[in-house]
Design a protein around this motif. Structure first.
Motif, PDB file in Angstrom:
ATOM      1  N   UNK A 215       0.826  -1.197   0.000  1.00  0.00           N
ATOM      2  CA  UNK A 215       0.000   0.000   0.000  1.00  0.00           C
ATOM      3  C   UNK A 215       0.866   1.254   0.000  1.00  0.00           C
ATOM      4  N   UNK A 216       1.935   1.270   0.777  1.00  0.00           N
ATOM      5  CA  UNK A 216       2.836   2.425   0.799  1.00  0.00           C
ATOM      6  C   UNK A 216       3.400   2.714  -0.593  1.00  0.00           C
ATOM      7  N   UNK A 217       3.833   1.666  -1.289  1.00  0.00           N
ATOM      8  CA  UNK A 217       4.397   1.863  -2.634  1.00  0.00           C
ATOM      9  C   UNK A 217       3.362   2.478  -3.566  1.00  0.00           C
ATOM     10  N   UNK A 218       2.133   1.967  -3.501  1.00  0.00           N
ATOM     11  CA  UNK A 218       1.065   2.518  -4.334  1.00  0.00           C
ATOM     12  C   UNK A 218       0.852   3.993  -4.028  1.00  0.00           C
ATOM     13  N   UNK A 219       0.817   4.345  -2.747  1.00  0.00           N
ATOM     14  CA  UNK A 219       0.551   5.728  -2.348  1.00  0.00           C
ATOM     15  C   UNK A 219       1.681   6.658  -2.774  1.00  0.00           C
ATOM     16  N   UNK A 220       2.907   6.201  -2.670  1.00  0.00           N
ATOM     17  CA  UNK A 220       4.039   7.011  -3.133  1.00  0.00           C
ATOM     18  C   UNK A 220       3.921   7.259  -4.639  1.00  0.00           C
ATOM     19  N   UNK A 221       3.520   6.233  -5.384  1.00  0.00           N
ATOM     20  CA  UNK A 221       3.316   6.395  -6.832  1.00  0.00           C
ATOM     21  C   UNK A 221       2.217   7.419  -7.117  1.00  0.00           C
ATOM     22  N   UNK A 222       1.149   7.394  -6.325  1.00  0.00           N
ATOM     23  CA  UNK A 222       0.065   8.365  -6.499  1.00  0.00           C
ATOM     24  C   UNK A 222       0.570   9.782  -6.235  1.00  0.00           C
ATOM     25  N   UNK A 223       1.327   9.954  -5.163  1.00  0.00           N
ATOM     26  CA  UNK A 223       1.839  11.294  -4.832  1.00  0.00           C
ATOM     27  C   UNK A 223       2.724  11.822  -5.951  1.00  0.00           C
ATOM     28  N   UNK A 224       3.551  10.971  -6.517  1.00  0.00           N
ATOM     29  CA  UNK A 224       4.426  11.396  -7.608  1.00  0.00           C
ATOM     30  C   UNK A 224       3.626  11.760  -8.856  1.00  0.00           C
ATOM     31  N   UNK A 225       2.534  11.042  -9.082  1.00  0.00           N
ATOM     32  CA  UNK A 225       1.715  11.310 -10.268  1.00  0.00           C
ATOM     33  C   UNK A 225       0.894  12.582 -10.128  1.00  0.00           C
ATOM     34  N   UNK A 226       0.366  12.832  -8.929  1.00  0.00           N
ATOM     35  CA  UNK A 226      -0.541  13.954  -8.708  1.00  0.00           C
ATOM     36  C   UNK A 226       0.203  15.189  -8.236  1.00  0.00           C
ATOM     37  N   UNK A 227       1.238  15.014  -7.404  1.00  0.00           N
ATOM     38  CA  UNK A 227       1.931  16.149  -6.797  1.00  0.00           C
ATOM     39  C   UNK A 227       1.263  16.546  -5.492  1.00  0.00           C
ATOM     40  N   UNK A 228       1.707  17.656  -4.938  1.00  0.00           N
ATOM     41  CA  UNK A 228       1.106  18.155  -3.709  1.00  0.00           C
ATOM     42  C   UNK A 228       1.781  17.611  -2.475  1.00  0.00           C
ATOM     43  N   UNK A 229       1.436  18.225  -1.327  1.00  0.00           N
ATOM     44  CA  UNK A 229       2.037  17.861  -0.049  1.00  0.00           C
ATOM     45  C   UNK A 229       1.021  17.350   0.964  1.00  0.00           C
ATOM     46  N   UNK A 230      -0.254  17.315   0.594  1.00  0.00           N
ATOM     47  CA  UNK A 230      -1.290  16.823   1.507  1.00  0.00           C
ATOM     48  C   UNK A 230      -2.402  16.195   0.671  1.00  0.00           C
ATOM     49  N   UNK A 231      -2.441  14.874   0.666  1.00  0.00           N
ATOM     50  CA  UNK A 231      -3.407  14.143  -0.145  1.00  0.00           C
ATOM     51  C   UNK A 231      -4.103  13.084   0.693  1.00  0.00           C
ATOM     52  N   UNK A 232      -5.361  12.839   0.374  1.00  0.00           N
ATOM     53  CA  UNK A 232      -6.079  11.679   0.896  1.00  0.00           C
ATOM     54  C   UNK A 232      -6.450  10.822  -0.307  1.00  0.00           C
ATOM     55  N   UNK A 233      -6.091   9.555  -0.251  1.00  0.00           N
ATOM     56  CA  UNK A 233      -6.284   8.653  -1.382  1.00  0.00           C
ATOM     57  C   UNK A 233      -7.280   7.575  -0.975  1.00  0.00           C
ATOM     58  N   UNK A 234      -8.341   7.435  -1.770  1.00  0.00           N
ATOM     59  CA  UNK A 234      -9.351   6.406  -1.524  1.00  0.00           C
ATOM     60  C   UNK A 234      -9.018   5.176  -2.367  1.00  0.00           C
ATOM     61  N   UNK A 235      -8.921   4.037  -1.709  1.00  0.00           N
ATOM     62  CA  UNK A 235      -8.415   2.818  -2.340  1.00  0.00           C
ATOM     63  C   UNK A 235      -9.390   1.671  -2.097  1.00  0.00           C
ATOM     64  N   UNK A 236      -9.560   0.831  -3.130  1.00  0.00           N
ATOM     65  CA  UNK A 236     -10.316  -0.407  -2.989  1.00  0.00           C
ATOM     66  C   UNK A 236      -9.330  -1.568  -2.834  1.00  0.00           C
ATOM     67  N   UNK A 237      -9.639  -2.463  -1.908  1.00  0.00           N
ATOM     68  CA  UNK A 237      -8.866  -3.698  -1.757  1.00  0.00           C
ATOM     69  C   UNK A 237      -9.603  -4.805  -2.496  1.00  0.00           C
ATOM     70  N   UNK A 238      -8.979  -5.393  -3.511  1.00  0.00           N
ATOM     71  CA  UNK A 238      -9.618  -6.450  -4.305  1.00  0.00           C
ATOM     72  C   UNK A 238      -8.738  -7.701  -4.293  1.00  0.00           C
ATOM     73  N   UNK A 239      -9.284  -8.777  -4.850  1.00  0.00           N
ATOM     74  CA  UNK A 239      -8.527 -10.035  -4.919  1.00  0.00           C
ATOM     75  C   UNK A 239      -7.291  -9.882  -5.805  1.00  0.00           C
ATOM     76  N   UNK A 240      -7.324  -8.918  -6.717  1.00  0.00           N
ATOM     77  CA  UNK A 240      -6.210  -8.731  -7.641  1.00  0.00           C
ATOM     78  C   UNK A 240      -5.299  -7.578  -7.230  1.00  0.00           C
ATOM     79  N   UNK A 241      -5.464  -7.095  -6.000  1.00  0.00           N
ATOM     80  CA  UNK A 241      -4.623  -5.998  -5.535  1.00  0.00           C
ATOM     81  C   UNK A 241      -5.426  -4.733  -5.301  1.00  0.00           C
ATOM     82  N   UNK A 242      -4.716  -3.665  -5.031  1.00  0.00           N
ATOM     83  CA  UNK A 242      -5.352  -2.392  -4.725  1.00  0.00           C
ATOM     84  C   UNK A 242      -5.730  -1.635  -6.006  1.00  0.00           C
ATOM     85  N   UNK A 243      -6.843  -0.892  -5.931  1.00  0.00           N
ATOM     86  CA  UNK A 243      -7.269   0.007  -6.989  1.00  0.00           C
ATOM     87  C   UNK A 243      -7.484   1.395  -6.387  1.00  0.00           C
ATOM     88  N   UNK A 244      -6.961   2.422  -7.019  1.00  0.00           N
ATOM     89  CA  UNK A 244      -7.153   3.790  -6.539  1.00  0.00           C
ATOM     90  C   UNK A 244      -8.477   4.311  -7.072  1.00  0.00           C
TER      91      UNK A 244
END
Length: 285
Positions: A215-244
């Motif tokens: 989950x941390x790796x996914x969130x770091x990737x999101x921050x790099x893609x979106x930018x900014x210093x304060x983000x809340x990311x909504x994520x689904x947990x599925x059988x095939x992994x996380x979905x943003x």
């Protein structure tokens, strides 16, 4: 010397937490309600840091733009606010970065929407491109319902003229709300509900959720893609992994505070802003 400001339209729980966190750390923070002021003005100067905490996106964006024109660092910057406020822009950024998310599409007519959903398959979720707190969402299970919802949207004005369609994901009664401060994920909660909309603003119950390495790796990737210093990311947990699912650039965080997660989110926000202000001062020498 650079200063930290917090501008707000209404003093919610989050803004009160930020003020208390600054006091506890003896960090100079000036909190100012925006309603009686005209922008631009002489309150902030170049090198200052501003937390933009207005409730409405339009006010936050106007505030950030006028402050940035003076060289003030805003949290978040106006370009990040624009991305996060628009689900089409957010999904496009995630797609470019190759970040997993539910299947989505955009249509501009009833005919286009019908063709899209025939290919995508029911059920789908229709969302306003701009909106928050789980409002105006529609889970659509068949063609009759889809026609009715889209007809309504297309007569509600230009804000609804682009139909954002997302494949419905069965999230087993919960989704994940993770908070990123600076460049790092700091906390995550499960938002649980018997309803398919699990936002805490709609009655979802908050529980702590572990920040796994995946989950941390996914969130770091999101921050790099979106930018900014304060983000809340909504994520689904599925059988095939996380979905943003979505990314929020002006998040409420009362449900992610210490009593649920053990993390002082408000304190970390204040410390991050103060660090940016100090760096701004150092760069002047």
């Amino acid at each position: 010397m650079a200063k930290v400001f917090m501008f707000y339209s209404r003093l919610r729980a989050e803004e009160k937490m930020i003020i208390e966190a600054a006091k506890a750390r003896e960090i100079p923070l000036e909190s100012i309600v925006v309603s009686d002021l005209v922008w631009p003005n002489d309150i902030c100067q170049r090198k200052d840091v501003a937390l933009c905490r207005c409730i409405g996106h339009r006010q936050n964006l106007a505030l950030a733009l006028t402050l940035e024109a003076k060289g003030v660092t805003t949290i978040n910057p106006s370009n990040v606010m624009n991305i996060c406020s628009d689900k089409i822009a957010t999904s496009s950024k995630l797609s470019i970065a190759g970040i997993p998310q539910p299947d989505y599409a955009v249509a501009f007519s009833l005919e286009g929407t019908l063709k899209c959903v025939e290919k995508m398959g029911y059920p789908v979720v229709l969302k306003p491109p701009v909106g928050s707190w789980g409002r105006l969402l529609a889970k659509v299970n068949d063609k009759d319902a889809l026609e009715a919802v889209v007809e309504h949207k297309l007569h509600l004005g230009s804000q609804h003229s682009a139909i954002y369609i997302q494949k419905y994901v069965d999230k087993n009664g919960f989704d994940i709300r993770a908070t990123i401060i600076g460049d790092s994920p700091v906390s995550a909660i499960r938002r649980c509900s018997n309803h398919w909309i699990t936002n805490t603003a709609r009655g979802g119950e908050a529980q702590n959720y572990p920040l796994t390495d995946e989950l941390k790796k996914l969130l770091v990737d999101v921050q790099r893609a979106i930018g900014g210093k304060l983000l809340a990311v909504d994520v689904f947990e599925t059988h095939n992994g996380y979905l943003v699912n979505e990314v929020n650039g002006q998040p409420e965080f009362r449900s992610s505070q210490e009593r649920i997660t053990g993390v002082d989110v408000a304190g970390k926000i204040v410390e991050m802003a103060w660090t940016l202000a100090q760096k701004s001062d150092e760069n002047d020498f």
